[in-house]
Motif scaffolding. Structure first.
Motif, PDB file in Angstrom:
ATOM      1  N   TYR A  27       0.811  -1.217   0.000  1.00  0.00           N
ATOM      2  CA  TYR A  27       0.000   0.000   0.000  1.00  0.00           C
ATOM      3  C   TYR A  27       0.851   1.276   0.000  1.00  0.00           C
ATOM      4  O   TYR A  27       0.325   2.370   0.175  1.00  0.00           O
ATOM      5  N   LYS A  28       2.146   1.121  -0.190  1.00  0.00           N
ATOM      6  CA  LYS A  28       3.048   2.274  -0.148  1.00  0.00           C
ATOM      7  C   LYS A  28       2.698   3.315  -1.199  1.00  0.00           C
ATOM      8  O   LYS A  28       2.681   4.528  -0.918  1.00  0.00           O
ATOM      9  N   ASP A  29       2.412   2.877  -2.416  1.00  0.00           N
ATOM     10  CA  ASP A  29       2.130   3.806  -3.514  1.00  0.00           C
ATOM     11  C   ASP A  29       0.656   4.185  -3.589  1.00  0.00           C
ATOM     12  O   ASP A  29       0.319   5.320  -3.931  1.00  0.00           O
ATOM     13  N   SER A  30      -0.229   3.254  -3.277  1.00  0.00           N
ATOM     14  CA  SER A  30      -1.661   3.518  -3.395  1.00  0.00           C
ATOM     15  C   SER A  30      -2.209   4.347  -2.238  1.00  0.00           C
ATOM     16  O   SER A  30      -3.155   5.124  -2.412  1.00  0.00           O
ATOM     17  N   TYR A  31      -1.634   4.178  -1.048  1.00  0.00           N
ATOM     18  CA  TYR A  31      -2.080   4.933   0.134  1.00  0.00           C
ATOM     19  C   TYR A  31      -0.865   5.521   0.839  1.00  0.00           C
ATOM     20  O   TYR A  31      -0.449   5.030   1.889  1.00  0.00           O
ATOM     21  N   PRO A  32      -0.285   6.588   0.274  1.00  0.00           N
ATOM     22  CA  PRO A  32       0.968   7.142   0.833  1.00  0.00           C
ATOM     23  C   PRO A  32       0.804   7.719   2.233  1.00  0.00           C
ATOM     24  O   PRO A  32       1.711   7.619   3.056  1.00  0.00           O
ATOM     25  N   LYS A  33      -0.346   8.336   2.537  1.00  0.00           N
ATOM     26  CA  LYS A  33      -0.547   8.907   3.862  1.00  0.00           C
ATOM     27  C   LYS A  33      -0.579   7.810   4.924  1.00  0.00           C
ATOM     28  O   LYS A  33       0.014   7.947   6.000  1.00  0.00           O
ATOM     29  N   ALA A  34      -1.278   6.725   4.623  1.00  0.00           N
ATOM     30  CA  ALA A  34      -1.345   5.606   5.557  1.00  0.00           C
ATOM     31  C   ALA A  34       0.034   4.977   5.742  1.00  0.00           C
ATOM     32  O   ALA A  34       0.403   4.582   6.855  1.00  0.00           O
ATOM     33  N   TYR A  35       0.807   4.911   4.666  1.00  0.00           N
ATOM     34  CA  TYR A  35       2.155   4.343   4.749  1.00  0.00           C
ATOM     35  C   TYR A  35       3.050   5.187   5.641  1.00  0.00           C
ATOM     36  O   TYR A  35       3.745   4.653   6.528  1.00  0.00           O
ATOM     37  N   GLN A 111     -14.469   1.186  14.726  1.00  0.00           N
ATOM     38  CA  GLN A 111     -13.538   0.083  14.915  1.00  0.00           C
ATOM     39  C   GLN A 111     -13.729  -0.992  13.850  1.00  0.00           C
ATOM     40  O   GLN A 111     -12.752  -1.544  13.334  1.00  0.00           O
ATOM     41  N   ILE A 112     -14.977  -1.290  13.520  1.00  0.00           N
ATOM     42  CA  ILE A 112     -15.253  -2.296  12.496  1.00  0.00           C
ATOM     43  C   ILE A 112     -14.751  -1.828  11.136  1.00  0.00           C
ATOM     44  O   ILE A 112     -14.102  -2.578  10.394  1.00  0.00           O
ATOM     45  N   VAL A 113     -15.044  -0.567  10.800  1.00  0.00           N
ATOM     46  CA  VAL A 113     -14.592  -0.022   9.523  1.00  0.00           C
ATOM     47  C   VAL A 113     -13.074  -0.018   9.436  1.00  0.00           C
ATOM     48  O   VAL A 113     -12.484  -0.401   8.421  1.00  0.00           O
ATOM     49  N   ALA A 114     -12.413   0.398  10.515  1.00  0.00           N
ATOM     50  CA  ALA A 114     -10.948   0.467  10.524  1.00  0.00           C
ATOM     51  C   ALA A 114     -10.309  -0.912  10.453  1.00  0.00           C
ATOM     52  O   ALA A 114      -9.231  -1.070   9.884  1.00  0.00           O
ATOM     53  N   SER A 115     -10.956  -1.918  11.036  1.00  0.00           N
ATOM     54  CA  SER A 115     -10.393  -3.272  10.986  1.00  0.00           C
ATOM     55  C   SER A 115     -10.502  -3.880   9.595  1.00  0.00           C
ATOM     56  O   SER A 115      -9.659  -4.688   9.206  1.00  0.00           O
ATOM     57  N   ILE A 116     -11.528  -3.493   8.839  1.00  0.00           N
ATOM     58  CA  ILE A 116     -11.717  -4.035   7.487  1.00  0.00           C
ATOM     59  C   ILE A 116     -10.935  -3.228   6.456  1.00  0.00           C
ATOM     60  O   ILE A 116     -10.352  -3.785   5.522  1.00  0.00           O
ATOM     61  N   TYR A 117     -10.903  -1.909   6.618  1.00  0.00           N
ATOM     62  CA  TYR A 117     -10.219  -1.030   5.660  1.00  0.00           C
ATOM     63  C   TYR A 117      -9.201  -0.143   6.395  1.00  0.00           C
ATOM     64  O   TYR A 117      -9.378   1.074   6.471  1.00  0.00           O
ATOM     65  N   PRO A 118      -8.143  -0.723   6.943  1.00  0.00           N
ATOM     66  CA  PRO A 118      -7.196   0.076   7.744  1.00  0.00           C
ATOM     67  C   PRO A 118      -6.471   1.161   6.960  1.00  0.00           C
ATOM     68  O   PRO A 118      -6.356   2.293   7.436  1.00  0.00           O
ATOM     69  N   THR A 119      -5.994   0.836   5.764  1.00  0.00           N
ATOM     70  CA  THR A 119      -5.248   1.830   4.991  1.00  0.00           C
ATOM     71  C   THR A 119      -6.155   2.956   4.515  1.00  0.00           C
ATOM     72  O   THR A 119      -5.776   4.138   4.547  1.00  0.00           O
ATOM     73  N   GLN A 120      -7.353   2.613   4.076  1.00  0.00           N
ATOM     74  CA  GLN A 120      -8.285   3.643   3.617  1.00  0.00           C
ATOM     75  C   GLN A 120      -8.773   4.509   4.779  1.00  0.00           C
ATOM     76  O   GLN A 120      -9.028   5.707   4.611  1.00  0.00           O
ATOM     77  N   PHE A 121      -8.904   3.913   5.949  1.00  0.00           N
ATOM     78  CA  PHE A 121      -9.320   4.681   7.116  1.00  0.00           C
ATOM     79  C   PHE A 121      -8.256   5.708   7.488  1.00  0.00           C
ATOM     80  O   PHE A 121      -8.575   6.847   7.845  1.00  0.00           O
ATOM     81  N   LEU A 122      -6.987   5.318   7.403  1.00  0.00           N
ATOM     82  CA  LEU A 122      -5.903   6.238   7.738  1.00  0.00           C
ATOM     83  C   LEU A 122      -5.748   7.354   6.722  1.00  0.00           C
ATOM     84  O   LEU A 122      -5.077   8.351   6.997  1.00  0.00           O
ATOM     85  N   GLU A 123      -6.346   7.189   5.540  1.00  0.00           N
ATOM     86  CA  GLU A 123      -6.301   8.226   4.525  1.00  0.00           C
ATOM     87  C   GLU A 123      -7.348   9.306   4.755  1.00  0.00           C
ATOM     88  O   GLU A 123      -7.313  10.359   4.120  1.00  0.00           O
ATOM     89  N   LEU A 124      -8.293   9.060   5.657  1.00  0.00           N
ATOM     90  CA  LEU A 124      -9.373  10.009   5.901  1.00  0.00           C
ATOM     91  C   LEU A 124      -8.855  11.280   6.570  1.00  0.00           C
ATOM     92  O   LEU A 124      -7.802  11.287   7.210  1.00  0.00           O
ATOM     93  N   LEU A 125      -9.626  12.333   6.427  1.00  0.00           N
ATOM     94  CA  LEU A 125      -9.261  13.618   7.007  1.00  0.00           C
ATOM     95  C   LEU A 125      -9.282  13.554   8.534  1.00  0.00           C
ATOM     96  O   LEU A 125     -10.219  13.032   9.116  1.00  0.00           O
ATOM     97  N   GLY A 126      -8.245  14.062   9.136  1.00  0.00           N
ATOM     98  CA  GLY A 126      -8.202  14.138  10.591  1.00  0.00           C
ATOM     99  C   GLY A 126      -7.335  13.095  11.261  1.00  0.00           C
ATOM    100  O   GLY A 126      -7.107  13.168  12.480  1.00  0.00           O
ATOM    101  N   MET A 127      -6.841  12.119  10.513  1.00  0.00           N
ATOM    102  CA  MET A 127      -6.052  11.056  11.128  1.00  0.00           C
ATOM    103  C   MET A 127      -4.698  11.570  11.636  1.00  0.00           C
ATOM    104  O   MET A 127      -4.289  11.276  12.762  1.00  0.00           O
ATOM    105  N   TRP A 128      -4.005  12.324  10.804  1.00  0.00           N
ATOM    106  CA  TRP A 128      -2.706  12.859  11.207  1.00  0.00           C
ATOM    107  C   TRP A 128      -2.824  13.803  12.401  1.00  0.00           C
ATOM    108  O   TRP A 128      -2.069  13.668  13.381  1.00  0.00           O
TER     109      TRP A 128
END
Length: 203
Positions: A27-35, A111-128
Protein backbone atom coordinates in the motif's frame (compact mmCIF):
# COMPACT_ATOMS: atom_id res chain seq x y z
CA UNK A 1 -18.35 16.81 16.91
CA UNK A 2 -17.76 14.79 20.08
CA UNK A 3 -18.93 11.60 18.38
CA UNK A 4 -16.72 12.31 15.36
CA UNK A 5 -13.61 12.87 17.49
CA UNK A 6 -14.33 9.76 19.52
CA UNK A 7 -14.77 7.74 16.34
CA UNK A 8 -11.43 8.99 15.03
CA UNK A 9 -9.63 7.95 18.21
CA UNK A 10 -11.22 4.51 18.29
CA UNK A 11 -10.72 3.79 14.61
CA UNK A 12 -7.17 5.11 14.53
CA UNK A 13 -6.02 2.59 17.11
CA UNK A 14 -7.56 -0.37 15.29
CA UNK A 15 -6.25 0.79 11.91
CA UNK A 16 -2.66 1.02 13.18
CA UNK A 17 -2.92 -2.45 14.74
CA UNK A 18 -4.33 -3.97 11.55
CA UNK A 19 -1.68 -2.22 9.49
CA UNK A 20 1.02 -4.41 11.06
CA UNK A 21 -0.53 -7.46 9.39
CA UNK A 22 0.00 -6.03 5.92
CA UNK A 23 3.19 -5.63 3.97
CA UNK A 24 4.10 -1.93 3.64
CA UNK A 25 5.00 -2.44 -0.02
CA UNK A 26 1.42 -3.45 -0.82
CA UNK A 27 0.00 0.00 0.00
CA UNK A 28 3.05 2.27 -0.15
CA UNK A 29 2.13 3.81 -3.51
CA UNK A 30 -1.66 3.52 -3.39
CA UNK A 31 -2.08 4.93 0.13
CA UNK A 32 0.97 7.14 0.83
CA UNK A 33 -0.55 8.91 3.86
CA UNK A 34 -1.35 5.61 5.56
CA UNK A 35 2.15 4.34 4.75
CA UNK A 36 3.91 7.37 6.23
CA UNK A 37 1.72 7.34 9.34
CA UNK A 38 2.21 3.61 9.82
CA UNK A 39 5.97 3.80 9.41
CA UNK A 40 6.30 6.60 11.92
CA UNK A 41 3.89 5.02 14.40
CA UNK A 42 5.93 1.81 14.51
CA UNK A 43 9.22 3.52 15.36
CA UNK A 44 10.61 3.17 18.87
CA UNK A 45 8.01 3.54 21.59
CA UNK A 46 5.60 5.61 19.50
CA UNK A 47 2.91 2.94 19.79
CA UNK A 48 2.92 3.11 23.58
CA UNK A 49 3.01 6.90 23.53
CA UNK A 50 0.06 7.04 21.15
CA UNK A 51 -1.97 4.59 23.24
CA UNK A 52 -1.47 6.60 26.42
CA UNK A 53 -2.40 9.90 24.81
CA UNK A 54 -5.34 8.33 23.00
CA UNK A 55 -6.73 6.81 26.18
CA UNK A 56 -6.84 10.21 27.90
CA UNK A 57 -8.71 11.70 24.95
CA UNK A 58 -11.17 8.79 24.84
CA UNK A 59 -11.99 9.05 28.55
CA UNK A 60 -12.50 12.81 28.31
CA UNK A 61 -14.67 12.52 25.19
CA UNK A 62 -16.82 9.74 26.67
CA UNK A 63 -17.29 11.72 29.88
CA UNK A 64 -18.18 14.86 27.91
CA UNK A 65 -20.63 12.93 25.72
CA UNK A 66 -22.28 11.44 28.80
CA UNK A 67 -22.74 14.89 30.33
CA UNK A 68 -24.28 16.22 27.12
CA UNK A 69 -26.69 13.33 26.62
CA UNK A 70 -27.88 12.79 30.19
CA UNK A 71 -31.37 14.24 30.65
CA UNK A 72 -32.61 15.41 34.02
CA UNK A 73 -36.26 16.28 34.43
CA UNK A 74 -38.80 16.40 37.22
CA UNK A 75 -41.93 16.83 35.15
CA UNK A 76 -43.43 15.58 31.92
CA UNK A 77 -43.65 19.05 30.42
CA UNK A 78 -40.23 18.69 28.83
CA UNK A 79 -41.26 15.72 26.65
CA UNK A 80 -43.41 15.66 23.53
CA UNK A 81 -45.18 12.51 24.71
CA UNK A 82 -45.81 10.64 27.91
CA UNK A 83 -42.70 9.07 29.42
CA UNK A 84 -43.14 6.83 32.49
CA UNK A 85 -41.11 7.79 35.52
CA UNK A 86 -39.21 4.48 35.58
CA UNK A 87 -38.20 4.86 31.92
CA UNK A 88 -36.99 8.39 32.57
CA UNK A 89 -35.07 7.33 35.66
CA UNK A 90 -33.54 4.18 34.15
CA UNK A 91 -32.66 5.23 30.62
CA UNK A 92 -32.56 9.02 30.49
CA UNK A 93 -31.33 10.27 33.84
CA UNK A 94 -28.69 7.56 34.16
CA UNK A 95 -27.45 8.11 30.61
CA UNK A 96 -27.82 4.41 29.78
CA UNK A 97 -29.59 5.05 26.48
CA UNK A 98 -27.02 7.63 25.48
CA UNK A 99 -24.18 5.24 26.34
CA UNK A 100 -25.60 2.59 24.02
CA UNK A 101 -25.90 5.11 21.19
CA UNK A 102 -22.37 6.46 21.76
CA UNK A 103 -20.87 2.97 21.88
CA UNK A 104 -22.56 1.86 18.66
CA UNK A 105 -22.05 5.01 16.60
CA UNK A 106 -18.76 6.45 17.85
CA UNK A 107 -16.87 3.37 19.04
CA UNK A 108 -17.91 0.03 17.57
CA UNK A 109 -18.76 1.27 14.08
CA UNK A 110 -15.41 3.07 13.51
CA UNK A 111 -13.54 0.08 14.92
CA UNK A 112 -15.25 -2.30 12.50
CA UNK A 113 -14.59 -0.02 9.52
CA UNK A 114 -10.95 0.47 10.52
CA UNK A 115 -10.39 -3.27 10.99
CA UNK A 116 -11.72 -4.04 7.49
CA UNK A 117 -10.22 -1.03 5.66
CA UNK A 118 -7.20 0.08 7.74
CA UNK A 119 -5.25 1.83 4.99
CA UNK A 120 -8.28 3.64 3.62
CA UNK A 121 -9.32 4.68 7.12
CA UNK A 122 -5.90 6.24 7.74
CA UNK A 123 -6.30 8.23 4.52
CA UNK A 124 -9.37 10.01 5.90
CA UNK A 125 -9.26 13.62 7.01
CA UNK A 126 -8.20 14.14 10.59
CA UNK A 127 -6.05 11.06 11.13
CA UNK A 128 -2.71 12.86 11.21
CA UNK A 129 -3.87 15.67 13.54
CA UNK A 130 -5.48 13.11 15.86
CA UNK A 131 -2.31 11.02 16.00
CA UNK A 132 -0.09 14.01 16.72
CA UNK A 133 -2.52 15.27 19.36
CA UNK A 134 -2.09 11.96 21.22
CA UNK A 135 1.69 12.13 20.91
CA UNK A 136 1.73 15.74 22.09
CA UNK A 137 -0.44 14.91 25.10
CA UNK A 138 1.90 12.10 26.12
CA UNK A 139 4.92 14.36 25.61
CA UNK A 140 3.41 16.90 28.00
CA UNK A 141 4.05 14.45 30.83
CA UNK A 142 0.46 13.93 31.93
CA UNK A 143 0.71 10.16 31.48
CA UNK A 144 4.40 9.61 32.27
CA UNK A 145 3.57 7.93 35.58
CA UNK A 146 2.25 5.04 33.47
CA UNK A 147 5.81 4.09 32.51
CA UNK A 148 6.74 3.73 36.19
CA UNK A 149 3.61 1.75 37.00
CA UNK A 150 4.15 -0.51 33.98
CA UNK A 151 7.76 -1.16 35.06
CA UNK A 152 6.62 -2.01 38.60
CA UNK A 153 3.88 -4.34 37.34
CA UNK A 154 6.20 -6.18 34.96
CA UNK A 155 8.80 -6.56 37.70
CA UNK A 156 6.21 -7.78 40.19
CA UNK A 157 5.13 -10.63 37.92
CA UNK A 158 8.62 -11.37 36.60
CA UNK A 159 7.86 -10.45 33.00
CA UNK A 160 10.74 -10.46 30.54
CA UNK A 161 11.14 -8.45 27.37
CA UNK A 162 9.77 -10.30 24.35
CA UNK A 163 11.36 -10.37 20.92
CA UNK A 164 9.12 -9.38 18.05
CA UNK A 165 8.61 -11.55 14.99
CA UNK A 166 10.48 -9.08 12.78
CA UNK A 167 13.53 -9.19 15.03
CA UNK A 168 13.52 -12.98 15.06
CA UNK A 169 13.17 -13.20 11.29
CA UNK A 170 16.13 -10.88 10.75
CA UNK A 171 18.29 -13.04 13.01
CA UNK A 172 17.45 -16.36 11.31
CA UNK A 173 19.72 -17.44 8.50
CA UNK A 174 20.42 -20.76 6.85
CA UNK A 175 23.86 -21.70 5.59
CA UNK A 176 23.90 -23.95 2.53
CA UNK A 177 26.65 -26.27 1.29
CA UNK A 178 28.54 -23.41 -0.35
CA UNK A 179 28.51 -21.32 2.78
CA UNK A 180 25.93 -18.88 1.45
CA UNK A 181 23.48 -17.49 3.99
CA UNK A 182 19.80 -17.34 3.27
CA UNK A 183 16.91 -16.15 5.43
CA UNK A 184 14.11 -18.72 5.23
CA UNK A 185 12.17 -17.92 8.35
CA UNK A 186 8.52 -17.09 7.87
CA UNK A 187 5.36 -16.70 9.91
CA UNK A 188 2.20 -18.69 9.32
CA UNK A 189 -0.99 -18.41 11.37
CA UNK A 190 0.75 -16.87 14.34
CA UNK A 191 3.46 -19.55 14.63
CA UNK A 192 7.11 -19.32 13.67
CA UNK A 193 8.24 -21.96 11.19
CA UNK A 194 11.69 -22.53 9.80
CA UNK A 195 12.98 -24.53 6.88
CA UNK A 196 16.22 -26.38 7.31
CA UNK A 197 17.60 -26.87 3.81
CA UNK A 198 21.20 -27.62 4.68
CA UNK A 199 22.92 -30.38 6.64
CA UNK A 200 24.60 -27.79 8.80
CA UNK A 201 21.22 -26.57 10.08
CA UNK A 202 20.38 -23.19 11.47
CA UNK A 203 23.00 -20.72 12.61
Amino acid sequence: LVLFLLGVMEGLQIALVELKRQKPESYKDSYPKAYKLGQYAMKGDNVERFLMGRQVFVVCLVFFAAKLTTIHGTSESGFLFYVPDWVQALFLETGLLACVVVVIIAQLMPQIVASIYPTQFLELLGMWPAYWACIFLETSGVTHICWVLAWLLSGLFGMKEEISVDQVQKAIVVVDKNGNKDNTGYVSQGFMKFEDTSPRGLV
